[in-house]
Motif scaffolding. Structure first.
Motif, PDB file in Angstrom:
ATOM      1  N   TYR A 109      97.496  98.838  64.179  1.00 48.81           N
ATOM      2  CA  TYR A 109      96.982  98.899  65.551  1.00 48.81           C
ATOM      3  C   TYR A 109      96.186 100.172  65.826  1.00 48.81           C
ATOM      4  CZ  TYR A 109      99.605  94.680  66.604  1.00 48.81           C
ATOM      5  OH  TYR A 109     100.071  93.378  66.611  1.00 48.81           O
ATOM      6  N   TRP A 117     102.136  98.575  68.387  1.00 47.86           N
ATOM      7  CA  TRP A 117     101.093  98.554  69.423  1.00 47.86           C
ATOM      8  C   TRP A 117     101.223  99.763  70.350  1.00 47.86           C
ATOM      9  CZ3 TRP A 117      97.572  94.388  70.869  1.00 47.86           C
ATOM     10  CH2 TRP A 117      96.930  94.587  72.096  1.00 47.86           C
ATOM     11  N   LEU A 137     103.052  89.039  70.688  1.00 46.59           N
ATOM     12  CA  LEU A 137     102.258  89.435  69.520  1.00 46.59           C
ATOM     13  C   LEU A 137     102.687  88.648  68.284  1.00 46.59           C
ATOM     14  CD1 LEU A 137     102.084  93.312  70.016  1.00 46.59           C
ATOM     15  CD2 LEU A 137     100.209  91.680  70.281  1.00 46.59           C
TER      16      LEU A 137
END
Length: 410
Positions: free
Chosen positions: A44, A371, A93
């Motif tokens: 990420y 994230w 996700l």
């Protein structure tokens, strides 16, 4: 310059997924720990923030620690708003991760049952279902017959020591193939130009004037603009190298698998009172876990009596397992915080960040943790989802007490 096509300049070899580079002398970001969270953070950082001058340092092999030793349950039905926000973000996700990575992860949304065995269990469980619904998390309360409908092999007789009085049920929950998740994340990070450096143990953290400037490793010193700790049970050791303490304890956590069986177990069943949880892996093994060993240790093994109690608990719920044979057992090292919630954010040292304290719930948070941790590193401030999980909550008293939702290994 056109963007690099993943794998475009890599050797033609069916087993080749990422490069094996030598460490450079310096990086913008060094991530310490090449497990699921470290690899997700690298993924990420590149995908969301365009930061690719990054090294992931792993003292062994990639994803060879807790990522290889966990039992792969994914759910988001936590009690408090702060927890459900973070885990639900992770679950969303998960639902798109295979497409995001372009790599199979065998994510199976087969649902999770959390059993209730007493009137207090029922009250707590119904409360959690209503809290989940208020937060937009799918949750249902099932009576014993509905539990039997979802999982026919569960013993719902009222004539046992811990009768099943109902269960919470999250249909979107499930399992994924942990190795495939790690390989997909590593492949993506490598394709972005991030260096994945194995057999590189961090032996010291260099701090000058209150700011981190690099790390000492078994392969030499590496300068760094920022350093992100992501080493689960060994995080307290790394923090000590930087001159501060973390409020976590490390414990062994054991699990086991049976021999291969035909499909018999369609969902995931967890029980805090009986203290066991069971799912069936894609290949057919029964995967079972229980609570942590009570003593502190960094060993990846545990006491036999934990396995013995785990088997007794499993037979209480699933009498048909009496004929199954244990294939193998193993252990990991989990880091447990005082409120059973993670620590993810800034530290007293500028440019040094920490992601730890997930206890038994780290795998399910993998993409969500990566994230928000990447956001924290990129912006030097927490994402709104991980802001409640800062280190300073242990001095302000703003704890996120999830002992009820995290009492059993999961």
């Amino acid at each position: 310059m056109s963007p690099r096509t993943p794998g475009a300049d890599l050797p033609e070899h069916p087993d080749f997924l990422w490069r094996t580079p030598e460490p450079k002398r310096s990086y913008d970001v060094v991530i310490v720990g090449g497990g699921g969270h470290g690899l997700a953070t690298a993924h990420y950082l590149a995908k969301n923030h365009g930061i690719t001058n990054v090294a992931v340092l792993e003292k062994g092999w990639l994803a060879g620690g807790n990522m290889a030793r966990n039992t792969t349950i994914i759910r988001s039905n936590y009690l408090w708003d702060e927890s459900s926000g973070l885990y639900e973000h992770a679950l969303k996700l998960w639902e798109g991760l295979e497409d995001d990575l372009g790599y199979p992860i065998l994510f199976s949304q087969r649902g999770v049952l959390n059993l209730a065995h007493s009137l207090q269990d029922v009250r707590d469980s119904v409360r959690r279902v209503e809290a989940n619904r208020l937060n937009g998390v799918d949750a249902e309360w099932l009576d014993p017959q509905q539990v039997k409908d979802v999982c026919p092999i569960v013993n719902v007789s009222q004539d046992v020591r811990y009768p099943v009085m109902g269960a919470t049920y999250q249909p979107r929950a499930g399992i994924a193939k942990h190795d495939y998740v790690a390989w997909g994340l590593a492949r993506s990070a490598d394709a972005a130009g991030i260096d994945l450096i194995q057999n590189c143990e961090v032996t010291g953290i260099d701090v000058q004037g209150g700011r981190v400037v690099g790390v000492q490793t078994s392969r030499g010193r590496i300068a760094a603009g920022k350093v992100a700790l992501c080493a689960a049970g060994h995080s307290s050791v790394l923090a000590g190298m930087a001159g501060f303490e973390l409020p976590i304890q490390s414990h062994p956590l054991q699990a086991l698998v049976s021999e291969l069986l035909e499909p018999v177990h369609p969902t995931v069943v967890m029980s805090n009172a009986v203290h066991v949880y069971v799912s069936q892996a894609h290949k057919g093994e029964l995967v079972m876990g229980a609570g942590i060993d009570s003593y502190n240790a960094y060993t990846q093994r545990g006491a036999f009596h934990i396995i013995e109690r785990q088997m007794a608990a499993a037979l209480e719920l699933f009498p048909m397992f009496a004929r199954a044979h244990v294939l193998r057992t193993w252990g990991g090292v989990v880091d447990v915080s005082p409120d059973a919630s993670p620590v993810i954010g800034l530290t007293p040292v500028d440019g040094l960040y920490v992601n730890c304290g997930w206890g038994t719930g780290g795998f399910k948070a993998t993409p969500g943790a990566g994230w928000v941790y990447a956001h924290t590193i990129a912006h030097d401030e927490p994402h709104p989802l991980n802001a409640p999980f800062s280190l300073d909550r242990f001095t302000t008293g703003a704890l996120v007490d999830e002992h009820g939702a995290a009492a059993v290994a999961h």
